[in-house]
Design a protein around this motif. Structure first.
Motif: not given
Length: 255
Positions: A27, A31, A69, A73, A115, A119
């Motif tokens: 995670l 970011v 993102s 992910n 997930r 994220v």
């Protein structure tokens, strides 16, 4: 139905526990990467570029960065997890159990979506440090987010089925997803391109997803929403059908 729900919940809980147990690796890095994009492209370069589509450059790129993102992910979570299960021969236990192929697929896909969306939510929170949040349509944002994460989670599952080594699960993200994402209109409007290159860009499915997501936030898009959702429905249908065929036949799973 109750047994199917238990099987689905078991796979999903396993997937969530898997990436939450190592959250510092799953995670935090995306970011941090997106934060660097905000600082470099949004703050430093964006001030020189000016407005795009009637909004500041930072406002313009934020939806694309969030979606980027989510895509990476959702894909990578399922690809790495399902291949690990295959590598450890645990997938054989699933195949011989009463668990249906549909439940296996959606258990892993739901884990990848979780997930990806988590994220994406963290990246959205970080973006609030740079710009105020604007929402044109909650419905479009949620639908585009769910459908895009599902499509790429299915893609990650198919990648894992064909993978023969851990190196194989990084080939598609490195040589396919990354170029398509960067050329998908995250950092620019495709309306700025010559007519020929606009046509070429429209062959990239990620263009439709990013523009649909941007419309949900800002109300501007280079692509009509009808095409965005048509492409998403088509991709989910094709990828799901292919994933079902592969797992149901045991292709790449049985020795």
């Amino acid at each position: 139905m109750s047994l199917s729900w238990i099987a689905f919940k078991t796979i999903l809980n396993k997937e969530i526990h898997r990436f939450m147990r190592i959250w510092v690796q799953t995670l935090v890095p995306p970011v941090i990467t997106m934060t660097l994009y905000f600082v470099i492209f949004g703050q430093l370069i964006g001030n020189r570029i000016g407005e795009m589509g009637g909004y500041s450059y930072m406002q313009f790129i934020v939806p694309g960065l969030i979606m980027m993102s989510v895509i990476t992910n959702s894909f990578s979570n399922v690809a790495s997890s399902f291949y690990s299960t295959k590598f450890a021969r645990n997938v054989e236990e699933l195949l011989v159990s009463p668990t249906s192929t549909h439940i296996i697929i959606w258990g892993y896909v739901a884990g990848g979506m979780t997930r990806g969306i988590l994220v994406g939510s963290l990246v959205t929170i970080v973006s609030l440090l740079f710009i105020p949040l604007e929402l044109h349509s909650w419905l479009v944002v949620i639908l585009t987010l769910l459908m895009t994460s599902a499509a790429f989670a299915l893609g990650g599952l198919i990648n894992a089925v064909f993978a023969r080594s851990f190196d194989d699960i990084s080939i598609i993200p490195t040589f396919v997803l990354t170029p398509l994402t960067y050329l998908g209109g995250v950092f620019y409007s495709i309306s700025l391109l010559p007519a020929f290159w606009q046509g070429v860009s429209k062959l990239n499915p990620i263009v439709y997803m990013i523009n649909g997501f941007r419309y949900g936030f800002l109300g501007v898009s280079d692509i009509a929403l009808y095409y965005t959702f048509s492409v998403l429905i088509l991709f989910i249908t094709l990828l799901y059908g292919f994933a079902y065929y592969l797992i149901n036949r045991g292709i790449g799973l049985r020795n």
